[in-house]
Design an enzyme around this catalytic site. Structure first.
Site, PDB file in Angstrom:
ATOM      1  N   ILE A 125      65.174  41.608  33.970  1.00 28.87           N
ATOM      2  CA  ILE A 125      64.156  41.499  35.015  1.00 28.87           C
ATOM      3  C   ILE A 125      64.288  42.705  35.946  1.00 28.87           C
ATOM      4  CG2 ILE A 125      63.366  40.119  36.983  1.00 28.87           C
ATOM      5  CD1 ILE A 125      64.466  37.666  35.461  1.00 28.87           C
ATOM      6  N   ASP A 126      63.209  43.469  36.109  1.00 33.63           N
ATOM      7  CA  ASP A 126      63.332  44.744  36.808  1.00 33.63           C
ATOM      8  C   ASP A 126      63.082  44.668  38.312  1.00 33.63           C
ATOM      9  OD1 ASP A 126      60.608  44.398  36.805  1.00 33.63           O
ATOM     10  OD2 ASP A 126      60.132  46.291  35.804  1.00 33.63           O
ATOM     11  N   GLN A 145      59.800  57.691  30.968  1.00 35.32           N
ATOM     12  CA  GLN A 145      59.412  56.290  30.847  1.00 35.32           C
ATOM     13  C   GLN A 145      57.919  56.181  30.519  1.00 35.32           C
ATOM     14  OE1 GLN A 145      61.131  57.574  33.507  1.00 35.32           O
ATOM     15  NE2 GLN A 145      62.535  56.059  34.385  1.00 35.32           N
ATOM     16  N   THR A 151      84.272  53.424  29.094  1.00 32.60           N
ATOM     17  CA  THR A 151      83.100  53.666  28.243  1.00 32.60           C
ATOM     18  C   THR A 151      83.108  55.064  27.633  1.00 32.60           C
ATOM     19  OG1 THR A 151      81.829  54.302  30.223  1.00 32.60           O
ATOM     20  CG2 THR A 151      81.648  52.021  29.463  1.00 32.60           C
ATOM     21  N   LYS A 160      57.578  49.149  44.478  1.00 34.97           N
ATOM     22  CA  LYS A 160      57.318  49.151  43.039  1.00 34.97           C
ATOM     23  C   LYS A 160      56.020  49.887  42.734  1.00 34.97           C
ATOM     24  CE  LYS A 160      59.854  47.317  40.628  1.00 34.97           C
ATOM     25  NZ  LYS A 160      61.134  47.803  39.992  1.00 34.97           N
ATOM     26  N   ASP A 215      66.478  50.005  31.904  1.00 34.16           N
ATOM     27  CA  ASP A 215      65.994  51.366  31.656  1.00 34.16           C
ATOM     28  C   ASP A 215      65.196  51.426  30.360  1.00 34.16           C
ATOM     29  OD1 ASP A 215      65.747  53.892  32.666  1.00 34.16           O
ATOM     30  OD2 ASP A 215      67.630  54.637  31.852  1.00 34.16           O
ATOM     31  N   VAL A 227      70.925  44.641  34.080  1.00 35.15           N
ATOM     32  CA  VAL A 227      70.515  44.869  35.468  1.00 35.15           C
ATOM     33  C   VAL A 227      69.714  46.149  35.586  1.00 35.15           C
ATOM     34  CG1 VAL A 227      71.385  45.292  37.809  1.00 35.15           C
ATOM     35  CG2 VAL A 227      72.478  43.561  36.366  1.00 35.15           C
ATOM     36  N   PHE A 267      69.100  48.869  46.224  1.00 30.15           N
ATOM     37  CA  PHE A 267      69.192  47.419  46.129  1.00 30.15           C
ATOM     38  C   PHE A 267      70.301  47.005  45.168  1.00 30.15           C
ATOM     39  CE2 PHE A 267      64.757  47.843  47.523  1.00 30.15           C
ATOM     40  CZ  PHE A 267      64.670  46.835  48.486  1.00 30.15           C
ATOM     41  N   ARG A 296      74.870  61.012  45.426  1.00 26.72           N
ATOM     42  CA  ARG A 296      74.984  59.568  45.615  1.00 26.72           C
ATOM     43  C   ARG A 296      73.739  59.030  46.307  1.00 26.72           C
ATOM     44  NH1 ARG A 296      80.603  61.024  47.030  1.00 26.72           N
ATOM     45  NH2 ARG A 296      79.807  61.323  49.161  1.00 26.72           N
ATOM     46  N   HIS A 304      60.017  55.586  38.789  1.00 26.85           N
ATOM     47  CA  HIS A 304      60.432  55.483  37.390  1.00 26.85           C
ATOM     48  C   HIS A 304      59.623  56.444  36.515  1.00 26.85           C
ATOM     49  CE1 HIS A 304      62.830  52.094  38.600  1.00 26.85           C
ATOM     50  NE2 HIS A 304      61.772  51.438  39.016  1.00 26.85           N
TER      51      HIS A 304
END
Length: 354
Positions: free
Chosen positions: A298-299, A101, A214, A78, A263, A260, A135, A130, A96
């Site tokens: 929760i990131d 961001q 979608t 992180k 973003d 999940v 995780f 890919r 990130h």
């Protein structure tokens, strides 16, 4: 392999219990001739003694910035601490920083000023794009599990790390539990698979949507579910799944939203109805009073199952570290870093090599 020095850093986030490299895989790297330094960390799920037994050198917590040799590759998961202002090393972690961001430009400028480089784990991909180490499965599993517990009134705070067995036991339906409907978007990916498994353990057969469903979003059908677990990480602009106007829809049955992907802050966010993630101390935030809608975002979800998630991730990362070099996935990582700097008009102070 040319001589490689990896430096496994302590994570500054207090709720981060995971590690990208477990002791058994550290042993394999050492046996392959890699120099591996591991910082002491009071929260890492595996104690430092296990790394010492695997042949690793031990360093003080947070000492990479002052003690790591210039050619060492700093490995973490992180965010970095705010200091030092310049970053001369190559760093492997989830940065990130490539989708506008918050704080992204500042981070990349630190690398550019020091001549270092970000090798972002999110962009460690094969020829088809890919991801090679992720995780995702456990993130999806936990995102769905927390949504179930919240919807059934059994989620308590603060959250604490647990084991897979204990969590699965808590998911089993009790006699008093009412049935509810759940939708998993991104159901065919790693995260979606984990979410489906958790919902199955809870006795829920979810509706599963992916690209086909979608492409032309049936928004009324989405809002007709009680629980939504979002596992989609958009790589290009797509219509949002839930909008601010949907929160006021009196026909909305949706009551629990588990994001999940988290973003938040990115223009590619498919759930632009919130502006900050939730935390272990307060995992749920009410987005709307009537009709109610609760958010879980929760990131670092997999850190709630730190041993299982670390073991799986480390197993995927190990062969890539054994082949660390200038080409292939690592070369693509480095080029993506250079591209991000160019896009922001950042002039690099050096030419980092892989």
């Amino acid at each position: 392999m040319t001589e490689l020095h990896l430096w496994l850093r302590h994570e500054v986030r207090s709720t981060e219990r995971r590690t990208p490299l477990v002791p058994s895989d550290a042993r394999r790297l050492v046996d392959a001739g890699v120099t591996l330094t591991v910082e002491e960390s009071p929260q890492r799920i595996f104690p430092i003694e296990q790394y010492e037994a695997a042949g690793c050198s031990v360093a003080a917590t947070g000492s990479w910035s002052s003690r790591a040799p210039r050619d060492a590759v700093i490995v973490g998961l992180k965010e970095l601490p705010d200091e030092p202002a310049t970053l001369p090393h190559r760093h492997i972690f989830f940065g990130h920083a490539y989708k506008q961001q918050p704080g992204a430009a500042e981070l990349l400028r630190r690398f550019a000023a020091g001549g270092g480089a970000l090798l972002d784990l999110e962009y460690l991909v094969d020829d088809q794009g890919r991801r090679l180490a992720a995780f995702g499965y456990w993130a999806g599993y936990l995102g769905a599990a927390l949504a179930v517990l919240q919807h059934r009134g059994r989620l308590s705070a603060p959250l604490t790390p647990t084991s897979h067995e204990e969590l699965e036991e808590s998911l089993r339906p009790a006699a008093r539990d009412e049935e509810f409907t759940a939708l998993v978007i991104g159901a065919l990916g790693r995260s979606g698979r984990g979410a489906r498994v958790a919902l199955g353990a809870a006795g829920i057969e979810p509706t599963c949507w992916d690209l086909d469903e979608t492409r032309n979003l049936d928004r009324p059908a989405l809002l007709a579910h009680d629980v939504l677990v979002n596992c989609v990480l958009a790589t290009g602009p797509i219509p949002p799944f839930v909008r601010d106007t949907d929160l006021d829809d009196p026909a909305r049955r949706l009551r629990t939203l588990s994001d999940v992907t988290c973003d938040v802050g990115s223009p590619l966010n498919v759930l632009p109805v919130y502006d900050r993630v939730t935390e272990w101390t307060e995992p749920v935030r009410r987005l709307h009073k009537e009709p109610p809608l609760d958010l879980i975002a929760i990131d670092n979800l997999p850190s709630l199952l730190p041993e299982e998630s670390s073991t799986g991730f480390s197993g995927s990362l190990l062969p890539l570290l054994l082949e660390f070099g200038t080409g292939g996935p690592w070369g693509r990582c480095l080029e993506r870093f250079h591209q991000a700097c160019r896009e922001l008009g950042i002039t690099e102070g050096g030419s980092p090599r892989v």
